[in-house]
Design a protein around this motif. Structure first.
Motif, PDB file in Angstrom:
ATOM      1  N   THR A  58      10.657  80.948  14.867  1.00 33.71           N
ATOM      2  CA  THR A  58      11.964  80.384  15.191  1.00 33.71           C
ATOM      3  C   THR A  58      12.395  79.392  14.128  1.00 33.71           C
ATOM      4  N   GLU A  59      11.483  78.524  13.738  1.00 30.85           N
ATOM      5  CA  GLU A  59      11.805  77.542  12.693  1.00 30.85           C
ATOM      6  C   GLU A  59      12.112  78.232  11.366  1.00 30.85           C
ATOM      7  N   ARG A  70       7.010  80.387  17.828  1.00 35.09           N
ATOM      8  CA  ARG A  70       7.744  79.128  17.610  1.00 35.09           C
ATOM      9  C   ARG A  70       7.912  78.844  16.117  1.00 35.09           C
ATOM     10  N   SER A  87       2.601  80.328  19.642  1.00 30.98           N
ATOM     11  CA  SER A  87       2.681  79.378  18.532  1.00 30.98           C
ATOM     12  C   SER A  87       3.306  80.037  17.304  1.00 30.98           C
ATOM     13  N   GLN A 146      10.728  82.664  24.315  1.00 29.46           N
ATOM     14  CA  GLN A 146      10.749  82.344  22.885  1.00 29.46           C
ATOM     15  C   GLN A 146      11.201  83.552  22.066  1.00 29.46           C
TER      16      GLN A 146
END
Length: 162
Positions: free
Chosen positions: A28-29, A25, A22, A112
């Protein structure tokens, strides 16, 4: 002794890795939006997760070693796959489920992090390209280039008119 403590540690590892996924992710944003402050916070949180994972992993290793010693098995590093082969019944099923669940989370996390690595490399390439455009080269700093310096070097002081 049963393998229940090992299964519990495997489940804890899976939860920690899911939480780490989590965070990855969210990272990444943050990379996509170039939010440096968020990236720094996420990296600190990731570091804490990694430390917790290491702690639980050591506990899991101790539980496996204890299980093996109680079964009077030779001392060596026992893997979860080894345990799956040695146990039977419900414990085997629970251990397999925990192993597969952790494996799937680790595969997602690896994918990821690969994406994050690529985004980071692209950002660094863009920064390097921008710096190259902003910094003039040595040749463009000298307005006349090589020809102007050569012509002034050929003249001597005695060639001037009085």
């Amino acid at each position: 002794m049963t393998v229940k403590p090992v299964i519990n540690h495997m489940n804890q590892l899976q939860q920690l890795h899911e939480s780490l996924l989590s965070l990855s992710r969210r990272k990444t944003e943050a990379l996509k939006t170039n939010d440096v402050a968020s990236i720094q916070q996420l990296l600190l949180q990731e570091k804490k997760h990694v430390q917790a994972i290491e702690k639980v992993e050591k506990q899991r290793e101790r539980s496996v070693a204890q299980w093996a010693s109680e079964k009077e098995l030779p001392s060596r590093e026992w893997t979860v796959s080894d345990l799956i082969e040695m146990v039977g019944g419900e414990e085997k099923e629970l251990l397999q489920e925990a192993h597969e669940g952790l494996f799937l989370v680790l595969a997602d996390l690896k994918q990821q992090e690969k994406l994050n690595k690529e985004l980071t490399q692209q950002s660094l390439q863009f920064i390097n390209m921008s710096l190259d455009l902003l910094q003039p080269s040595i040749q463009t700093v000298n307005y006349g280039g090589q020809e102007a310096s050569k012509s002034t070097a050929k003249r001597s002081i005695f060639d001037s008119k009085a």
